[in-house]
Design an enzyme around this catalytic site. Structure first.
Site, PDB file in Angstrom:
ATOM      1  N   GLU A 229       0.833  -1.207   0.000  1.00  0.00           N
ATOM      2  CA  GLU A 229       0.000   0.000   0.000  1.00  0.00           C
ATOM      3  C   GLU A 229       0.871   1.263   0.000  1.00  0.00           C
ATOM      4  O   GLU A 229       0.461   2.307  -0.507  1.00  0.00           O
ATOM      5  CB  GLU A 229      -0.933  -0.018   1.219  1.00  0.00           C
ATOM      6  CG  GLU A 229      -2.254   0.681   0.952  1.00  0.00           C
ATOM      7  CD  GLU A 229      -3.303   0.472   2.044  1.00  0.00           C
ATOM      8  OE1 GLU A 229      -2.948   0.078   3.173  1.00  0.00           O
ATOM      9  OE2 GLU A 229      -4.474   0.724   1.765  1.00  0.00           O
TER      10      GLU A 229
ATOM     11  N   HIS B 209       7.199 -26.985  -0.092  1.00  0.00           N
ATOM     12  CA  HIS B 209       6.411 -28.044  -0.723  1.00  0.00           C
ATOM     13  C   HIS B 209       5.237 -27.471  -1.500  1.00  0.00           C
ATOM     14  O   HIS B 209       4.253 -28.152  -1.732  1.00  0.00           O
ATOM     15  CB  HIS B 209       5.916 -29.019   0.352  1.00  0.00           C
ATOM     16  CG  HIS B 209       7.045 -29.717   1.045  1.00  0.00           C
ATOM     17  ND1 HIS B 209       7.519 -30.939   0.645  1.00  0.00           N
ATOM     18  CD2 HIS B 209       7.828 -29.326   2.082  1.00  0.00           C
ATOM     19  CE1 HIS B 209       8.534 -31.286   1.427  1.00  0.00           C
ATOM     20  NE2 HIS B 209       8.756 -30.321   2.304  1.00  0.00           N
TER      21      HIS B 209
ATOM     22  N   LYS C 294     -14.158   2.924  -3.145  1.00  0.00           N
ATOM     23  CA  LYS C 294     -14.973   3.349  -1.992  1.00  0.00           C
ATOM     24  C   LYS C 294     -16.122   4.219  -2.470  1.00  0.00           C
ATOM     25  O   LYS C 294     -17.251   4.079  -2.005  1.00  0.00           O
ATOM     26  CB  LYS C 294     -14.121   4.138  -0.994  1.00  0.00           C
ATOM     27  CG  LYS C 294     -13.187   3.286  -0.173  1.00  0.00           C
ATOM     28  CD  LYS C 294     -12.558   4.128   0.915  1.00  0.00           C
ATOM     29  CE  LYS C 294     -11.366   3.442   1.528  1.00  0.00           C
ATOM     30  NZ  LYS C 294     -10.553   4.320   2.348  1.00  0.00           N
TER      31      LYS C 294
HETATM   32  O1  PA5 Z   1      -2.746   1.991   5.978  1.00  0.00           O
HETATM   33  C1  PA5 Z   1      -3.831   2.510   5.838  1.00  0.00           C
HETATM   34  O2  PA5 Z   1      -4.003   3.736   5.965  1.00  0.00           O
HETATM   35  C2  PA5 Z   1      -5.056   1.670   5.538  1.00  0.00           C
HETATM   36  O3  PA5 Z   1      -4.733   0.353   5.287  1.00  0.00           O
HETATM   37  C3  PA5 Z   1      -6.002   1.726   6.721  1.00  0.00           C
HETATM   38  O4  PA5 Z   1      -5.371   1.223   7.861  1.00  0.00           O
HETATM   39  C4  PA5 Z   1      -7.284   0.954   6.462  1.00  0.00           C
HETATM   40  O5  PA5 Z   1      -7.877   1.388   5.276  1.00  0.00           O
HETATM   41  C5  PA5 Z   1      -8.263   1.166   7.616  1.00  0.00           C
HETATM   42  O6  PA5 Z   1      -8.460   2.523   7.817  1.00  0.00           O
HETATM   43  P1  PA5 Z   1      -8.992   3.099   9.178  1.00  0.00           P
HETATM   44  O7  PA5 Z   1      -7.983   2.865  10.232  1.00  0.00           O
HETATM   45  O8  PA5 Z   1      -9.214   4.538   8.912  1.00  0.00           O
HETATM   46  O9  PA5 Z   1     -10.263   2.384   9.485  1.00  0.00           O
END
Ligand code: PA5
Length: 446
Positions: free
Chosen positions: A291, A320, A434
């Site tokens: 990410e 394996h 989203k």
């Molecule tokens: O790293 C990030 O920002 C995302 O993976 C968030 O952790 C994830 O989308 C969850 O978001 P939030 O903590 O706002 O619920």
């Protein structure tokens, strides 16, 4: 203590894929710039993932609340997703007994049972409530933004059910929120419902939040020594920040991964720990790397579409399953083996069934020896097959070492972002999906 070993990349056996001195020389200035950019962002408070480990006030508040909650309840159900769940789950799986929730209280070294509600799978949601007695359970809602649909939909269900069963006070007593200190719907609900809460400092994003209350509060509730965890993380942070550029291990990791990607077309990073306890840590790192570094545009707004795909594998199990592909498949991977020196237990294989020498030869060896020898055999066979491999070695799986490891990987990711010249701290690619979802659900404003 953890060490990063990368001499294997320069091994002659890798042939044309062996890294060269010139690869490092070529990016000398870029590396210097990356180091100073990360340092500046830490110094001017833009990024808080490194300083959080010495925030005494927050650590005390976390420990105090954890003590109160664990004195009252047997179970803790953590509701969160992405960075709000992977860090705490990695800590729980690495640092607690693998069957923690099944063991009697004294046998597991105290601490609450810990359950995770991450996905919005109705069957898992229902199954969790089949497994716990909710009168003995506290609920921990974690979301930095305060509005993540997966987390908030489960929160609504839990709130409604607790209100019905235990009334307003009962709901309030057993619900804790961890969210942004000022902004977001969950913060507003905390005020409205007068819930207990802990903050995620504004300058810390989801996937970099494991050392904030996101990771430390549930860890403390289930009996993990968070002071030792943070001590290890702090030691790694200081060692990274005080190392000369060319000895900084996290910068070296980032640099070599960058070279692997740009000069040797290694698009895939296989993260392969040789300990069951570290599989969830690999999953946490997988999110952090994916990410943070998978981006369409660089800092100048140019389309670059960069990013290595992190894949998790488990030694020896994936020998394996996946290893055949890693050894003979496309030359597109670099393998990160994570090995651990010490074990909690030594298990000797009995020397029996001598009439079957093909089996009895294993007798008198230990499982410990076996897993280590297999790790080494994998490493050597990868090199012999001209496949680049690096290794992180950890002394033992305990709080201090896990603190060191996770801080190391957070820094490595931040440095890698600077090398790619992208923003490692946002995730614009997931916003479009989203919006489509919000529109389908008729969220106000969409
Ligand atoms: O790293 C990030 O920002 C995302 O993976 C968030 O952790 C994830 O989308 C969850 O978001 P939030 O903590 O706002 O619920």
């Amino acid at each position: 203590m953890i060490t990063f070993q990368a001499d294997t990349l320069f091994d002659r056996r890798l042939g044309e894929y062996s890294f060269k001195r010139e690869d490092l020389d070529k990016i000398h200035n870029l590396v210097k710039q990356a180091e100073s950019n990360v340092l500046n962002d830490l110094k001017n408070g833009k990024r808080g993932f490194a300083d959080i480990v010495s925030n005494e006030g927050l650590i005390d508040a976390t420990l105090k609340l954890a003590k109160e909650i664990s004195a009252k309840y047997k179970n803790l159900v953590l509701v969160g997703i992405g960075g709000s769940a992977l860090g705490p789950r990695a800590l729980f799986k690495a640092l607690r007994h693998p069957f923690h929730n099944l063991l009697p209280y004294e046998k597991r070294g105290n601490g609450m049972n810990l359950y995770f509600l991450e996905n919005v799978d109705p069957d898992t949601f229902k199954a969790t409530f089949d497994a716990i007695n909710d009168s003995e359970t506290a609920f921990l809602i974690i979301t930095k933004s305060g509005s993540t649909i997966e987390t908030m939909s489960q929160f609504l269900l839990i709130r409604e059910s607790l209100m019905k069963k235990f009334g307003e006070n009962g709901y309030r007593e057993r619900t804790i929120a961890i969210t942004d200190p000022n902004k977001g719907s969950l913060r507003n609900i905390v005020k409205y419902d007068r819930l207990c809460s802990l903050p995620i400092p504004e300058n810390i994003g989801g996937r970099f939040s494991v050392f904030s209350p996101v990771g430390t509060f549930p860890a403390a509730c289930c009996g993990i020594d968070i002071e030792r965890l943070l001590k290890g993380a702090e030691r790694m942070r200081d060692s990274i920040l005080n190392s000369p550029t060319w000895e900084n291990p996290a910068l070296k990791f980032a640099q070599l991964m960058y070279i692997a990607y740009t000069s040797y077309k290694r698009n895939i990073l296989v993260i392969m720990p040789y300990r069951d306890a570290l599989l969830d840590t690999a999953e946490w790192f997988q999110q952090l790397w994916a990410e943070s570094l998978g981006k369409e545009r660089n800092n100048k707004g140019e389309v670059v579409n960069v990013g290595m795909t992190p894949v998790r594998a488990l030694g020896v199990i994936d020998q394996h399953s996946q290893l055949q592909l890693y050894i003979e498949g496309p030359h597109d991977k670099i393998i990160l083996v994570i090995g651990v020196k010490e074990f909690r237990h030594t298990i000797t294989i009995p020397k029996i069934l001598d009439r079957f020498p093909d089996v009895s030869y294993i007798g008198n060896h230990t499982l410990n020896e076996l897993i280590k020898l297999e790790e080494n055999a994998t490493l050597e066979s990868l090199i012999d097959a001209r496949r680049p491999v690096v290794r992180i070695e950890i002394e033992r799986v305990d709080e201090e070492n896990i603190g060191e490891l996770m801080m190391f990987l957070e820094f490595a990711t931040a440095y890698a972002g600077e090398l790619y010249q992208i923003n490692a701290f946002d995730q614009p690619g997931v916003e479009h999906g989203k919006k489509i979802l919000y529109k389908a659900l008729k969220k106000p404003g969409y």
